[in-house]
Scaffold this active site. Structure first.
Site, PDB file in Angstrom:
ATOM      1  N   HIS A 137     -12.094  -7.339   4.980  1.00  0.00           N
ATOM      2  CA  HIS A 137     -12.730  -6.424   5.392  1.00  0.00           C
ATOM      3  C   HIS A 137     -12.192  -5.606   6.710  1.00  0.00           C
ATOM      4  CE1 HIS A 137     -16.409  -3.772   6.916  1.00  0.00           C
ATOM      5  NE2 HIS A 137     -16.342  -4.459   8.111  1.00  0.00           N
ATOM      6  N   GLY A 194      16.632   8.360 -15.528  1.00  0.00           N
ATOM      7  CA  GLY A 194      15.742   9.204 -16.129  1.00  0.00           C
ATOM      8  C   GLY A 194      14.513  10.014 -15.754  1.00  0.00           C
TER       9      GLY A 194
END
Ligand code: NAI
Length: 465
Positions: free
Chosen positions: A442, A49
């Site tokens: 980090h 689709g």
């Protein structure tokens, strides 16, 4: 096959007949067959689709090509010598089509491996339990309507020549010099971003006072600032009046009387449901402005007939369609799944900079909880990875005072990748104190989400509380 009415052709009787093979429809078919149900899936175009062929996947490929172009153009900023020689549109299309084609093949393989009866053609709901495709009548104990959406046009606007919707823009063989994007919603800002990165002069015309008007106001403001920096012209509060496709340009006239000439007018004023002439109303299904209203269990009100995806009022997003399709399959199989929670569905806009949101905007939260709302904005200026990427933006948290976080709003390059944690936080109604102790890696942009919660919990690290 688990059920067949006596007297009907058993080969054409199924537990579920799904009308529409897009995200909602095929997800339902796959999950239902996993649960042992027999399924026929009817599709008139290509399996997958809009999302796979004309929406999410191709546009994100264009946006990635745009990012590569920007990286080449701005390479000197990073001390790298490179230059952008131009955009080879056939090359862009071949990259994009390659991505689609690999996913398409994979999906076709899945449907066939799941033994879904795939029926090509235009289906019509001929009764609450039958879908007719040409000469073939497919009978379902249940029918799932999943016929999707298509670009809307405005009165007096016709596609052709220099006037296009996202569907045509996806195959344009050149980069137009001047582009006017009509509509500053999700599709509008994504295409504006692509064309600017590809070197066009871009103007966005939006009737409302701000871009991406369903997002938090702070996000709209930040996007407008970022677009201004990128030299994309933004005309908000500007209502479209007419367009004339002339010999040398398409001329767009605004209600103010101002005119703008362009080589492409991209119309992105929303998508409408595909529900007309499909037999829905004749079978008793209620339509409201073309949409199929349902209850939270995706039921249309006609026993055995469900609706999922873009035809159901609400967020028109592929992942909502997937979730609803899976939900319906499980419901029919008797698993009693929990309804899909519309409030915690993540919303991502892939322009540069990217926007990601889960839950309530500040304005929405204030409507719901009055003054019992507080917010915190963590600027990406304090986030190492965002500095490395040279992006600007923020993470904005909306919480009930002394209560859970009810909205997370983020803007900045690559912030789409942060949707996952934001969704868990809002979905699990986390307090800032629940998130603050979680150690975030980090240096990542994800750290910004962690630090925003640290700050909201009263212990900021690289920010002010
Ligand atoms: P939209 O509803 O997001 O935006 C349409 C915009 O056009 C609105 O801001 C509206 O005010 C404006 N508009 C309408 N008439 C106008 C006029 N006469 N003059 C000026 N402006 C006018 O619809 P859009 O962008 O076409 O997207 C359709 C759907 O597709 C959306 O629901 C969206 O969520 C979905 N989509 C999602 C994507 C994603 O998740 N990244 C990507 C692309 C589409």
């Amino acid at each position: 096959m688990t059920s067949a009415d006596p007297g009907t052709d058993q080969t054409d009787t199924f537990d579920i007949v799904v009308l529409g093979g897009g995200s909602g429809g095929y997800a339902c078919a796959l999950r239902a067959t996993e649960l042992g149900l027999s399924v026929a899936l009817v599709e008139q175009g290509k399996l997958g689709g809009t999302c796979l062929h004309q929406g999410c996947i191709p546009t994100k490929a264009l946006l990635h090509a745009a990012e590569v172009a920007d990286a080449a153009r701005e390479s000197a900023k990073f001390g790298v010598k490179a230059s952008l020689d131009g955009i080879d549109m056939p090359g862009v299309h071949s990259y994009k089509d390659g991505v689609i084609s690999r996913l398409y093949k994979g999906l076709q393989g899945l449907i066939s491996a799941h033994k879904v009866e795939y029926v090509e053609g235009t289906g019509r709901l001929s009764s609450p339990t039958t879908v007719t495709v040409g000469d073939r009548v497919l009978t379902g104990r249940h029918v799932v309507l999943a016929t999707g959406s298509t670009p809307r046009l405005l009165p007096g606007l016709e596609v052709g020549g220099r006037i296009a919707t996202s569907a045509q823009a996806l195959t344009l063989d050149h980069v137009p010099e001047r582009v006017v994007v009509l509509g500053g919603g999700v599709i509008g800002v994504e295409f504006a971003s692509v064309y600017k990165s590809f070197g066009a002069e871009v103007t966005v015309v939006e009737a409302l006072p701000r871009l991406v008007a369903s997002e938090d106001e702070a996000v709209s403001k930040a996007l407008e600032r970022a677009f201004k920096k990128r030299k994309i012209t933004v005309r908000t509060g500007a209502r479209f009046a007419s367009a004339t496709d002339g010999a040398d340009a398409v001329t767009i006239t605004l209600e103010s009387g101002d005119t703008i000439d362009a080589d492409l007018l991209l119309v992105a004023v929303g998508r409408g449901p595909v529900t007309a002439d499909l037999g829905y109303e004749e079978a008793g299904v209620t339509l409201e402005r073309g949409f199929v209203p349902t209850d939270e269990r995706c039921r249309t009100g006609i026993p055995g007939v469900y609706a999922v995806g873009d035809i159901v009022p609400g967020l028109q997003l592929a992942h909502r369609g997937f979730a609803q399709g899976i939900f319906v399959a499980e419901d029919i199989a008797g698993l009693a799944p929990a309804p899909v929670d519309e409030q915690t569905i993540p919303r991502v806009t892939y322009c540069e900079p990217e926007i990601t949101a889960v839950g309530m905007t500040e304005a929405r939260a204030r409507e719901e909880y009055g003054d019992d709302v507080s917010t915190y904005e963590y600027n990406l200026g304090g986030n190492g990875k965002s500095q490395i990427l040279q992006t600007q933006g923020f993470v904005k948290l909306v919480r009930r005072t002394d209560g859970p976080v009810v909205g997370v709003h983020m803007i900045g390059a690559r912030m789409s990748e942060q949707a996952g944690e934001a969704q868990l936080i809002v979905g699990w109604e986390a307090l800032p104190d629940d998130v603050a102790p979680l150690v975030h890696a980090h240096p990542t942009q994800n750290e910004a989400l962690g630090e925003a919660h640290l700050a909201l919990a009263g212990k900021p690290l690289h920010a002010h509380s």
